[in-house]
Design a protein around this motif. Structure first.
Motif, PDB file in Angstrom:
ATOM      1  N   TYR A 180      41.924  31.032  85.584  1.00 46.07           N
ATOM      2  CA  TYR A 180      40.756  30.483  86.270  1.00 46.07           C
ATOM      3  C   TYR A 180      40.193  29.345  85.437  1.00 46.07           C
ATOM      4  N   PRO A 181      39.914  28.181  86.060  1.00 48.34           N
ATOM      5  CA  PRO A 181      40.184  27.846  87.465  1.00 48.34           C
ATOM      6  C   PRO A 181      41.664  27.524  87.668  1.00 48.34           C
ATOM      7  N   THR A 182      42.115  27.609  88.912  1.00 46.30           N
ATOM      8  CA  THR A 182      43.543  27.417  89.188  1.00 46.30           C
ATOM      9  C   THR A 182      44.011  26.007  88.855  1.00 46.30           C
ATOM     10  N   GLU A 183      43.101  25.046  88.809  1.00 45.61           N
ATOM     11  CA  GLU A 183      43.502  23.680  88.462  1.00 45.61           C
ATOM     12  C   GLU A 183      44.007  23.585  87.023  1.00 45.61           C
ATOM     13  N   ASN A 184      43.710  24.591  86.201  1.00 49.22           N
ATOM     14  CA  ASN A 184      44.174  24.605  84.817  1.00 49.22           C
ATOM     15  C   ASN A 184      45.441  25.438  84.639  1.00 49.22           C
TER      16      ASN A 184
END
Length: 376
Positions: A180-184
């Motif tokens: 979390y977050p999925t962008e990472n």
């Protein structure tokens, strides 16, 4: 199961984990029970009577199957369970009154034996803030420090990315196998390959807003000092700074323009006595000669890291649209999270992180039973 295959119940920390995962048992209660009964196994046997004496009826300790599933999930993820007092345990955590008794770790555990400095700050960081975080992380790792942060977007992500080659530790807010977050996601896999990810939470646990302060205390506990790069007047980074002060760690802050709300927290810290930071040299000077004395650990052979499929990138416009959709569906009357997800018509893996963002921003509230309501 053949004789040469070990069962999860043979794990040396099986009973410790089962005690810690039992209802109403946190770090302080865990330690008290161990001290009173001598071992986790004896404490588990006594726990129902202890709960009854405290007025809790129908109390049951954590079922063995729950712990077996967690240990199996840890093995599948390639993670190791660290226990306080073991040789691979990060001893700075021992100075905390509420230190986690157990940690899941994924990556280079040897990094925990090196001097660490935390870099934390705003999720909605400015361009200057992320540049400063990258410069500090690069120069601190070059001086022999390991950079610790929380794998959040903004300052955390910038610090981790710049410290990948020198050493970085990400303290996660959910399970160590939940990104979390999925962008990472890509960054998290890189950290597992060259650095370390740790969490005190059960494997597979999805983050909730109430987990963030617990995560922040571990960031502070691991570190010799906490450097706040950008932070609003009310932010999680200031919670980490307060944790650091409570644990007798140095707190340092990067100043910012008085008109920039993202600098308000840092400027308040400096006003109240935090060391002003212009570069990594200021951090190293505040910590004495530690940077000169730090010895970089030799590179170790790294096992392959299981790669999850990368998350589909989502634009800021998409995220804003989802936030507005959620807010439109919420009012003053609490709604169950499952019902809200159905009302949005979006997949749960998309909605759950957005709910955390809105909760952290103070735009929605979570009440007993996981019910959600809008804050007007």
């Amino acid at each position: 199961m053949s004789a040469h295959q070990s069962s999860p119940q043979d794990d040396p920390w099986f009973h410790d984990l089962r005690l810690l995962r039992s209802r109403r048992v946190g770090p302080a209660t865990y330690r008290r029970l161990i001290a009173e009964h001598g071992s986790a196994q004896e404490a588990l046997a006594a726990l129902p009577d202890v709960a009854a004496a405290a007025g809790m009826t129908d109390y049951h300790v954590c079922p063995p199957g729950v712990v077996i599933a967690e240990l199996q999930a840890g093995r599948a993820a390639g993670a190791r369970l660290l226990r306080q007092g073991a040789s691979d345990w990060p001893t700075p955590l021992d100075e905390m009154t509420d230190a986690p008794p157990l940690l899941w770790a994924l990556g280079r555990i040897d990094l925990l034996q090196r001097p660490m400095v935390a870099l934390v700050g705003a999720r909605n960081a400015s361009s200057l803030g992320t540049r400063m975080a990258r410069a500090l992380a690069h120069d601190l790792t070059a001086a022999g420090f390991v950079v610790v942060s929380g794998l959040a977007r903004g300052i955390d992500a910038a610090a981790h990315a710049a410290a990948l080659n020198g050493g970085t530790v990400a303290v996660q807010v959910g399970g160590v196998d939940v990104i979390y977050p999925t962008e990472n996601t890509d960054l998290a896999h890189q950290i597992a390959a060259t650095g370390l990810r740790v969490s005190e939470m059960p494997m597979g646990l999805q983050p909730q807003a109430r987990h963030f302060p617990a995560r922040n205390r571990i960031i502070a506990g691991l570190s010799r000092a906490v450097v706040v790069v950008e932070a609003a007047a009310k932010s999680g980074s200031l919670i980490t700074a307060r944790n650091a002060l409570d644990q007798h760690r140095d707190v340092l802050a990067v100043p910012g323009h008085p008109f920039d709300a993202r600098a308000a927290g840092c400027n308040m810290l400096i006003r109240d006595g935090a060391t002003l930071v212009r570069s990594a040299a200021d951090v190293i000077e505040a910590l004495g000669t530690l940077g000169a004395l730090a010895v970089t650990a030799p590179e170790l052979p790294l096992p392959p890291v299981p790669q999850a499929p990368p998350a589909a990138p989502r634009s800021l416009r998409d995220m804003a649209a989802l936030h507005n959709l959620i807010l439109d569906r919420l009012g003053a009357s609490p709604v169950a999270e499952d019902q809200l997800i159905r009302d949005t018509g979006r997949p749960a893996p998309q909605v759950a992180p957005a709910l955390i963002d809105l909760e952290l921003d103070g735009r929605i509230a979570r009440s007993a039973g996981g019910l959600l309501s809008r804050i007007n």
